[in-house]
Design a protein around this motif. Structure first.
Motif, PDB file in Angstrom:
ATOM      1  N   PHE A  98     -10.005   1.945   2.321  1.00 15.82           N
ATOM      2  CA  PHE A  98      -9.910   2.834   3.255  1.00 15.82           C
ATOM      3  C   PHE A  98     -10.062   4.242   3.425  1.00 15.82           C
ATOM      4  O   PHE A  98     -10.242   4.852   2.349  1.00 15.82           O
ATOM      5  N   GLY A  99     -10.637   4.556   4.567  1.00 10.76           N
ATOM      6  CA  GLY A  99     -10.670   6.161   4.887  1.00 10.76           C
ATOM      7  C   GLY A  99      -9.379   6.914   4.943  1.00 10.76           C
ATOM      8  O   GLY A  99      -8.402   6.162   5.363  1.00 10.76           O
ATOM      9  N   ALA A 100      -9.309   8.368   5.056  1.00  7.83           N
ATOM     10  CA  ALA A 100      -8.456   8.915   5.326  1.00  7.83           C
ATOM     11  C   ALA A 100      -7.912   9.022   6.781  1.00  7.83           C
ATOM     12  O   ALA A 100      -6.580   9.383   7.202  1.00  7.83           O
ATOM     13  N   LEU A 105      -5.407  -7.334   8.474  1.00  5.40           N
ATOM     14  CA  LEU A 105      -4.040  -7.072   7.957  1.00  5.40           C
ATOM     15  C   LEU A 105      -3.075  -6.966   8.803  1.00  5.40           C
ATOM     16  O   LEU A 105      -3.601  -6.166  10.209  1.00  5.40           O
ATOM     17  N   PHE A 137       3.461   0.922   2.745  1.00  2.00           N
ATOM     18  CA  PHE A 137       3.448  -0.169   3.745  1.00  2.00           C
ATOM     19  C   PHE A 137       3.230  -1.513   2.979  1.00  2.00           C
ATOM     20  O   PHE A 137       2.494  -1.797   1.971  1.00  2.00           O
ATOM     21  N   GLU A 139      -5.003  -1.066  -6.925  1.00  2.00           N
ATOM     22  CA  GLU A 139      -5.756   0.333  -7.589  1.00  2.00           C
ATOM     23  C   GLU A 139      -4.615   1.274  -8.575  1.00  2.00           C
ATOM     24  O   GLU A 139      -5.076   1.920  -9.376  1.00  2.00           O
ATOM     25  N   SER A 182       6.149  -1.447   9.315  1.00  2.00           N
ATOM     26  CA  SER A 182       6.300  -0.143  10.092  1.00  2.00           C
ATOM     27  C   SER A 182       6.442   0.995   8.934  1.00  2.00           C
ATOM     28  O   SER A 182       6.584   2.253   9.164  1.00  2.00           O
ATOM     29  N   GLY A 210      -3.704  13.156   3.835  1.00  2.00           N
ATOM     30  CA  GLY A 210      -5.244  13.299   3.264  1.00  2.00           C
ATOM     31  C   GLY A 210      -6.138  12.260   2.561  1.00  2.00           C
ATOM     32  O   GLY A 210      -7.192  12.396   2.297  1.00  2.00           O
ATOM     33  N   MET A 211      -5.155  11.095   2.579  1.00  2.00           N
ATOM     34  CA  MET A 211      -5.858  10.087   1.639  1.00  2.00           C
ATOM     35  C   MET A 211      -5.723   8.970   2.505  1.00  2.00           C
ATOM     36  O   MET A 211      -5.173   8.510   3.160  1.00  2.00           O
ATOM     37  N   GLY A 212      -6.836   7.822   1.919  1.00  2.00           N
ATOM     38  CA  GLY A 212      -6.715   6.449   2.563  1.00  2.00           C
ATOM     39  C   GLY A 212      -5.673   5.717   1.727  1.00  2.00           C
ATOM     40  O   GLY A 212      -5.123   5.924   0.768  1.00  2.00           O
ATOM     41  N   LEU A 213      -5.341   4.673   2.259  1.00  2.00           N
ATOM     42  CA  LEU A 213      -4.282   3.460   1.872  1.00  2.00           C
ATOM     43  C   LEU A 213      -4.891   3.370   0.617  1.00  2.00           C
ATOM     44  O   LEU A 213      -6.014   2.804   0.289  1.00  2.00           O
ATOM     45  N   GLN A 239       0.667   5.457   1.193  1.00  2.00           N
ATOM     46  CA  GLN A 239      -0.144   6.144   2.002  1.00  2.00           C
ATOM     47  C   GLN A 239       0.140   7.709   1.860  1.00  2.00           C
ATOM     48  O   GLN A 239       1.468   8.083   2.146  1.00  2.00           O
ATOM     49  N   PHE A 278       0.477  -5.238   9.423  1.00  2.00           N
ATOM     50  CA  PHE A 278       1.315  -4.246   8.561  1.00  2.00           C
ATOM     51  C   PHE A 278       2.830  -4.061   9.229  1.00  2.00           C
ATOM     52  O   PHE A 278       2.972  -4.065  10.450  1.00  2.00           O
ATOM     53  N   TYR A 335      -8.659   0.442  12.460  1.00  2.00           N
ATOM     54  CA  TYR A 335      -7.211   0.099  12.656  1.00  2.00           C
ATOM     55  C   TYR A 335      -6.823   1.453  13.560  1.00  2.00           C
ATOM     56  O   TYR A 335      -7.093   2.626  13.425  1.00  2.00           O
ATOM     57  N   LYS A 382       4.318   4.659  12.550  1.00  2.00           N
ATOM     58  CA  LYS A 382       4.325   3.230  12.350  1.00  2.00           C
ATOM     59  C   LYS A 382       3.010   2.638  11.527  1.00  2.00           C
ATOM     60  O   LYS A 382       2.477   3.716  10.796  1.00  2.00           O
ATOM     61  N   GLY A 383       3.148   1.338  11.302  1.00  5.34           N
ATOM     62  CA  GLY A 383       1.829   0.836  10.525  1.00  5.34           C
ATOM     63  C   GLY A 383       0.596   0.708  11.106  1.00  5.34           C
ATOM     64  O   GLY A 383       0.515   0.818  12.390  1.00  5.34           O
ATOM     65  N   TYR A 392       0.904  -1.355   0.128  1.00  7.02           N
ATOM     66  CA  TYR A 392      -0.170  -0.025   0.223  1.00  7.02           C
ATOM     67  C   TYR A 392       0.922   1.130  -0.022  1.00  7.02           C
ATOM     68  O   TYR A 392       1.935   1.252   0.459  1.00  7.02           O
TER      69      TYR A 392
END
Lengths: 113, 109
Positions: free
Chosen positions: B99-101, A102, A90, A59, A106, A40-43, A37, A104, B36, B42-43, A35
């Motif tokens: 996922f959301g932000a 999931l 990630f 995606e 670090s 301001g955006m989702g993963l 990141q 993840f 989450y 960190k993740g 992923y």
């Protein structure tokens, strides 16, 4: 158990350079994911793998490549780095992909200048 | 297209001041909704999975609830160690995860 281990933690690249982000898991998980990141955006899913030798696009796969030669390792390759690839990356894993949580790593913070 | 919207973007709380985070979603056939927690540098770390409307799950000061359109993460009497970004994710019928932000929570002592 170390879980999901990513290296490096930080990296600065120049435009056009290439690099490989490393990811390893010791939980014997079949499924692994990459992923990115952005603020301001989702993963966003880049690539995923359902087992050794099997990978598929997510995606946002453009500019990236992956391989999965073993169950444990799932490296992400950036060819010809561009500023748009500046992000936090990630790696994650799960035993199955059927409504499964999931695990993840670090993260790797990558800047392309 | 599946969408996940979290609000507020940021939340500043005094220690002990309870509050709620919202996760609104549109998805083609919900298989599961995940919460989450992510600490700086960190993740994300898994908290809860909710599968159907009406379901609730609790862990220490956190309680997650689910309706057909949204999920709430309630933080009761928060402590500074609850400061983190909380991410919501939904899994659709085709198992695609969105996922959301996130909501960044800061709890002051």
């Amino acid at each position: 158990n170390a879980g999901v281990t990513q290296t490096p933690k930080f990296r600065i690249l120049k435009i056009g350079q290439s690099m490989t982000l490393q990811c390893a898991q010791d939980m014997n998980h079949n499924y692994m994911y990459w992923y990115r990141q952005d603020p301001g955006m989702g993963l966003k899913l880049i690539y995923y793998s359902v087992g050794a030798g099997i990978t598929d696009k997510g995606e946002v796969p453009n500019g990236y490549n992956v391989s999965r030669s073993t169950t444990e390792d799932f490296p992400l390759r950036l060819e010809l780095a561009a500023p748009s690839q500046t992000s936090v990356y990630f790696c994650a894993s799960s035993y199955r992909d059927r409504v499964e949580k999931l695990f993840f790593g670090s993260g790797t913070q990558l800047s392309v200048l | 297209e599946d969408q996940v919207t979290q609000s507020p973007e940021a939340l500043r709380l005094q220690e002990g001041e309870s509050s709620s985070l919202n996760c609104s979603y549109t998805v083609s056939g919900l298989r599961g909704l995940f919460w989450y927690r992510q600490d700086p540098g960190k993740g994300p770390e898994f908290l809860f999975t909710l599968y159907s409307a009406g379901e609730e799950k609790e862990k220490e000061r956190l309680k997650a609830t689910l309706t057909k359109k949204e999920s709430f993460l309630h933080i009761t009497a928060p402590k500074p160690e609850d400061s983190a970004t909380y991410l919501c994710a939904v899994q659709a019928r085709d198992y695609k995860l969105s996922f959301g932000a996130g909501t960044t929570v800061t709890v002051r002592a």
